[in-house]
Design an enzyme around this catalytic site. Structure first.
Site, PDB file in Angstrom:
ATOM      1  N   GLU A 194      -6.679   4.564   8.270  1.00 21.70           N
ATOM      2  CA  GLU A 194      -6.439   5.983   7.993  1.00 21.70           C
ATOM      3  C   GLU A 194      -7.681   6.632   7.384  1.00 21.70           C
ATOM      4  O   GLU A 194      -7.889   7.834   7.532  1.00 21.70           O
ATOM      5  CB  GLU A 194      -5.207   6.133   7.086  1.00 21.70           C
ATOM      6  CG  GLU A 194      -3.929   5.867   7.866  1.00 21.70           C
ATOM      7  CD  GLU A 194      -2.742   5.422   7.022  1.00 21.70           C
ATOM      8  OE1 GLU A 194      -2.785   5.559   5.787  1.00 21.70           O
ATOM      9  OE2 GLU A 194      -1.773   4.920   7.626  1.00 21.70           O
ATOM     10  N   LYS A 207       0.064   4.243  -0.182  1.00 17.40           N
ATOM     11  CA  LYS A 207      -0.594   5.422   0.407  1.00 17.40           C
ATOM     12  C   LYS A 207      -0.387   6.636  -0.504  1.00 17.40           C
ATOM     13  O   LYS A 207      -0.376   6.489  -1.714  1.00 17.40           O
ATOM     14  CB  LYS A 207      -0.079   5.658   1.831  1.00 17.40           C
ATOM     15  CG  LYS A 207      -0.073   4.388   2.682  1.00 17.40           C
ATOM     16  CD  LYS A 207       0.124   4.681   4.129  1.00 17.40           C
ATOM     17  CE  LYS A 207       0.281   3.394   4.888  1.00 17.40           C
ATOM     18  NZ  LYS A 207       0.204   3.566   6.314  1.00 17.40           N
ATOM     19  N   ASN A 210       0.875  -1.178   0.000  1.00 15.16           N
ATOM     20  CA  ASN A 210       0.000   0.000   0.000  1.00 15.16           C
ATOM     21  C   ASN A 210       0.911   1.226   0.000  1.00 15.16           C
ATOM     22  O   ASN A 210       1.525   1.539   1.018  1.00 15.16           O
ATOM     23  CB  ASN A 210      -0.886  -0.041   1.253  1.00 15.16           C
ATOM     24  CG  ASN A 210      -1.675   1.243   1.459  1.00 15.16           C
ATOM     25  OD1 ASN A 210      -1.780   2.066   0.551  1.00 15.16           O
ATOM     26  ND2 ASN A 210      -2.229   1.412   2.648  1.00 15.16           N
TER      27      ASN A 210
END
Ligand code: PEP
Length: 252
Positions: A95, A12, A10
């Site tokens: 998140e 992000k 990931n």
């Protein structure tokens, strides 16, 4: 769905076109591991280019909106991810739950929209440090699973879960292998209550500060079917070391 160990990076909100070189390195190295399923979730801006640059790894989005289209400035619908070349999407990352107030109900709607669009789905769950300290981790996580997983027909066939304790994400702290194993067993049991026999094929990934040094131990915990990797997925060397640790040849 495959029963190979599933190692998903990931990225992000990290990565511009220059990062495609890293993705190509990961892709080349991944071709040596035909017993591990490898995938990357780059920022949405890179999905199309990354998908064109790789041959051996999956490419996915980090979130999607439940609606198919409409007046939702800045958001991305599941069919758009599919159209850009994604084959999976991560939903319910902590998140997003914490930063955007995403509830279990919203996560479930996103997961169902993603399946409808032809994507596979990784649903993230995980307790905060306060929830663990108060002894409620298992209750919180199993409740999240029950509320967040898709309930549409054949949903279990294209679903993975990522158990990511919030306090372990990006902190360098990890739960004990025993704690990971018991949480993954609790999640499996919850999935059995929802999907009956089909639950057996759902891979439950561990996420939270997975690195080359701890990957083999964490991946060896009971009911762990792979890893969702943040920071260590940004460089080919550190990510491929985790893929290597997941390789069944390594575990023998
Ligand atoms: C994540 O954000 O999904 C994650 C697991 O991050 P990290 O590996 O950096 O802890």
């Amino acid at each position: 769905m495959s029963n190979l160990p599933y190692i998903v990076g990931n990225w992000k909100m990290n990565g511009v076109r220059a990062m495609l070189a890293e993705a190509r390195s990961i892709d080349r190295a991944a071709s040596r591991y035909n017993k591990v399923q490898v995938a990357l979730a780059p920022p949405a801006t890179l999905i199309h280019r990354l998908q064109e640059a790789v041959e051996n790894i999956g490419v996915g989005g980090q979130d999607c909106r439940a609606e198919e289209s409409g007046a939702f400035t800045g958001d991305i619908a599941a069919p758009m991810l599919k159209d850009a070349g994604a084959d999976f999407v991560i939903v319910g990352h902590s998140e997003r739950r914490a930063g955007y107030g995403e509830t279990d109900e919203m996560v479930r709607a996103k997961a169902e929209a993603a399946l409808e669009a032809g994507l596979t789905v990784i649903v993230c769950v995980g307790e905060t440090e306060a929830e663990r300290d108060s002894g409620n981790a298992e209750a919180v996580v199993t409740r999240q699973v029950a509320g967040s997983v898709p309930q549409t027909k054949n949903a279990a066939d294209r679903l993975s879960i990522a158990y990511e304790p919030v306090w372990a994400i990006g902190t360098g702290r990890v739960p004990s292998v025993a704690d990971v194993g018991s949480m993954h067993c609790a999640i499996r049991k919850q999935l059995q209550d929802i999907y009956a026999k089909k639950a057996a094929a759902i891979r439950i990934l561990y996420g939270g500060s997975v690195k080359a040094e701890n990957a083999q131990e964490l991946l060896g915990a009971e009911n762990v079917g792979g890893a969702l990797v943040g920071g260590a997925s940004l460089l080919a060397d550190s990510f491929i070391a985790i893929v290597d640790a997941a390789s069944p040849a390594k575990a023998e």
